[in-house]
Design an enzyme around this catalytic site. Structure first.
Site, PDB file in Angstrom:
ATOM      1  N   SER A  54     -30.285  -5.127  16.498  1.00 21.04           N
ATOM      2  CA  SER A  54     -28.964  -5.695  16.783  1.00 21.04           C
ATOM      3  C   SER A  54     -28.231  -4.859  17.816  1.00 21.04           C
ATOM      4  CB  SER A  54     -28.174  -5.718  15.469  1.00 21.04           C
ATOM      5  OG  SER A  54     -26.806  -5.898  15.724  1.00 21.04           O
ATOM      6  N   TYR A 100     -24.864  -1.597   6.992  1.00 25.83           N
ATOM      7  CA  TYR A 100     -25.743  -2.582   7.624  1.00 25.83           C
ATOM      8  C   TYR A 100     -26.215  -2.074   8.987  1.00 25.83           C
ATOM      9  CZ  TYR A 100     -26.881  -6.326  10.817  1.00 25.83           C
ATOM     10  OH  TYR A 100     -27.492  -7.069  11.790  1.00 25.83           O
ATOM     11  N   LYS A 140     -30.121  -0.814  10.587  1.00 27.99           N
ATOM     12  CA  LYS A 140     -30.813  -1.240  11.814  1.00 27.99           C
ATOM     13  C   LYS A 140     -31.227  -0.014  12.628  1.00 27.99           C
ATOM     14  CE  LYS A 140     -30.868  -5.592  11.129  1.00 27.99           C
ATOM     15  NZ  LYS A 140     -32.143  -6.238  10.810  1.00 27.99           N
TER      16      LYS A 140
HETATM   17  N1  UFG Z   1     -13.783 -13.646  14.581  1.00 32.39           N
HETATM   18  C1  UFG Z   1     -12.542 -14.219  14.348  1.00 32.39           C
HETATM   19  N2  UFG Z   1     -12.373 -14.934  13.207  1.00 32.39           N
HETATM   20  C2  UFG Z   1     -13.351 -15.119  12.282  1.00 32.39           C
HETATM   21  C3  UFG Z   1     -14.626 -14.538  12.531  1.00 32.39           C
HETATM   22  C4  UFG Z   1     -14.791 -13.790  13.680  1.00 32.39           C
HETATM   23  O1  UFG Z   1     -11.624 -14.069  15.154  1.00 32.39           O
HETATM   24  O2  UFG Z   1     -13.123 -15.774  11.261  1.00 32.39           O
HETATM   25  C5  UFG Z   1     -13.991 -12.882  15.815  1.00 32.39           C
HETATM   26  C6  UFG Z   1     -14.336 -11.436  15.568  1.00 32.39           C
HETATM   27  O3  UFG Z   1     -13.168 -10.659  15.461  1.00 32.39           O
HETATM   28  C7  UFG Z   1     -15.155 -11.111  16.811  1.00 32.39           C
HETATM   29  C8  UFG Z   1     -15.852 -12.428  17.145  1.00 32.39           C
HETATM   30  O4  UFG Z   1     -15.104 -13.434  16.485  1.00 32.39           O
HETATM   31  O5  UFG Z   1     -14.303 -10.788  17.860  1.00 32.39           O
HETATM   32  C9  UFG Z   1     -17.288 -12.481  16.681  1.00 32.39           C
HETATM   33  O6  UFG Z   1     -17.315 -12.139  15.307  1.00 32.39           O
HETATM   34  P1  UFG Z   1     -18.612 -12.398  14.415  1.00 32.39           P
HETATM   35  O7  UFG Z   1     -18.265 -11.991  13.010  1.00 32.39           O
HETATM   36  O8  UFG Z   1     -19.112 -13.773  14.624  1.00 32.39           O
HETATM   37  O9  UFG Z   1     -19.684 -11.428  15.040  1.00 32.39           O
HETATM   38  P2  UFG Z   1     -19.630  -9.840  15.217  1.00 32.39           P
HETATM   39  O10 UFG Z   1     -19.669  -9.602  16.680  1.00 32.39           O
HETATM   40  O11 UFG Z   1     -18.574  -9.187  14.442  1.00 32.39           O
HETATM   41  O12 UFG Z   1     -20.967  -9.482  14.467  1.00 32.39           O
HETATM   42  C10 UFG Z   1     -22.096  -9.208  15.149  1.00 32.39           C
HETATM   43  C11 UFG Z   1     -23.337  -9.549  14.309  1.00 32.39           C
HETATM   44  C12 UFG Z   1     -23.543  -8.520  13.244  1.00 32.39           C
HETATM   45  C13 UFG Z   1     -23.400  -7.133  13.785  1.00 32.39           C
HETATM   46  C14 UFG Z   1     -22.059  -6.969  14.426  1.00 32.39           C
HETATM   47  C15 UFG Z   1     -21.834  -5.582  14.933  1.00 32.39           C
HETATM   48  O13 UFG Z   1     -23.220 -10.831  13.730  1.00 32.39           O
HETATM   49  O14 UFG Z   1     -24.845  -8.695  12.732  1.00 32.39           O
HETATM   50  O15 UFG Z   1     -22.003  -7.871  15.512  1.00 32.39           O
HETATM   51  O16 UFG Z   1     -20.601  -5.442  15.515  1.00 32.39           O
HETATM   52  F1  UFG Z   1     -23.515  -6.184  12.845  1.00 32.39           F
END
Ligand code: UFG
Length: 341
Positions: free
Chosen positions: A126, A151, A155
């Site tokens: 990741s 998590y 990784k």
């Molecule tokens: N977001 C929102 N509202 C929500 C969900 C997400 O605004 O309800 C925003 C988050 O703040 C972020 C973006 O949408 O800016 C993406 O969020 P995600 O949760 O979809 O994905 P992430 O980038 O947080 O997560 C990813 C991978 C994980 C990994 C992580 C590490 O899915 O497996 O990056 O930062 F661990």
């Protein structure tokens, strides 16, 4: 037909990879403990490919059970290891579950590779290993940052375990794929993401809100140091991502690798803000999304997107699908799910 063991093969990325493997002429052998996936996914795979792949309900913490599958279904040419716990927040609450699940599974598989003379491994890593990179877009040589969650730590540790093992055992070859943000669904809408409970990730939350399952999308912060103030990510279409695994298996089994362990960023090379995602979703689906900006989510990275040049040139893989097509596929899948209920 060349057999590939796919752990977590009925999960989100796993199921899409199984389809691409079958369409490329491989025979996937799926094991999955169904802890975060549904057996019905096999129906979707069968509808797309016309064939039902082998499946066994096996937990990767159970080495004996995996070994039985390897012995009964072998010879296995390569393993693609998806099976893992993946919720960042849950990992903070249940670190031991995450360490046991993600680390023991990998240890079992590596030992079984040695015991069964299986030489090739593709591992799901990741972009979380980069934390907040200082230089964007991020390349594979960017420094690994201390993990922000158990998590993320699993990784990093898994990458190290694989690297140390391949260093010591010259028969083991591995490709580590560092995924950026996988989204979307198969264009047929026969398979897609199946979040259990309230989605934690952006796109399933968006589609469930548009479908009326959730009342309102909460956007976590618009005061970031980015052009529009919203967080930026590199959203990669899950079918494109799945194809990267097929290419990685080909590279390994055709012995085109240049090093025993190779690492590739799997992203589009394009960073999009949460607001850009919302706007694109509304435009392409014609749905009005009810959303509100709230405070930042703890642990969120401000901005990250891939430099996928190495995967483009060396692996011969490139993201093909644009964000609108991808968001539309996620929406079609959501609509299909609704019609099933
Ligand atoms: N977001 C929102 N509202 C929500 C969900 C997400 O605004 O309800 C925003 C988050 O703040 C972020 C973006 O949408 O800016 C993406 O969020 P995600 O949760 O979809 O994905 P992430 O980038 O947080 O997560 C990813 C991978 C994980 C990994 C992580 C590490 O899915 O497996 O990056 O930062 F661990």
């Amino acid at each position: 037909m060349t057999k590939i063991l796919v752990t977590g093969g009925v999960g989100f990325i796993g199921s899409h990879t199984v389809v691409e493997l079958m369409q490329a002429g491989y025979e996937p052998i799926i094991i999955d403990n169904l802890s975060n996936s549904s057996i019905n996914v096999l129906d979707g795979i069968e509808k797309i490919t016309g064939k039902r792949p082998f499946f066994a309900q096996v937990d990767c913490r159970d080495k004996t059970a995996i070994d039985q599958v390897l012995k009964q279904q072998g010879p296995i040419k390569a393993i693609i290891h998806f099976a893992a716990s993946k919720a960042v927040g849950e990992s903070v609450e249940k670190p031991l579950l995450y360490y046991r699940n993600n680390l023991v599974s990998l240890l079992n598989l590596l030992e079984l590779m040695q015991e069964n003379s299986i030489q090739h491994l593709v591992f799901s890593s990741s972009c979380t290993v980069y934390g907040q990179p200082e230089v964007l877009p991020v390349t594979e040589s960017a420094p690994i940052q201390p993990a922000l969650s158990p998590y993320g730590n699993t990784k990093q540790i898994c990458e190290e375990i694989i690297t140390d093992t391949a260093y010591a055992d010259k028969n083991i070859h591995a490709i580590l794929l560092r995924y950026f943000n996988p989204i979307g669904a198969h264009p047929s809408a026969e398979i897609g993401e199946l979040p259990i409970g309230v989605p934690q990730n952006l796109i399933p939350y968006v589609t469930q809100t548009a479908a009326g399952i959730r009342e309102q999308l909460k956007v976590f912060g618009n005061d970031y140091n980015t052009p529009d103030g919203y967080c930026i990510r590199d959203y990669i279409n899950v079918t494109d991502l799945a194809k990267a695994h097929v290419v990685a298996v080909q590279r390994l089994t055709e012995e085109k690798q240049k090093q025993s362990v190779e690492v590739f960023n799997i992203g589009t090379g394009r960073g999009l803000s949460v607001l850009e995602i919302i706007n694109a979703f509304e435009k392409v689906t014609g749905q009005k999304l009810n959303y509100a900006v709230v405070g930042r989510r703890e642990g969120d990275i401000e901005q990250v997107w891939a430099d996928p040049t190495f995967a483009n040139t060396e692996l011969g893989w490139k993201a093909e699908k644009g964000i609108e097509e991808t968001l539309l596929s996620a929406w079609k899948w959501q609509e299909k799910l609704k019609s099933k209920v």
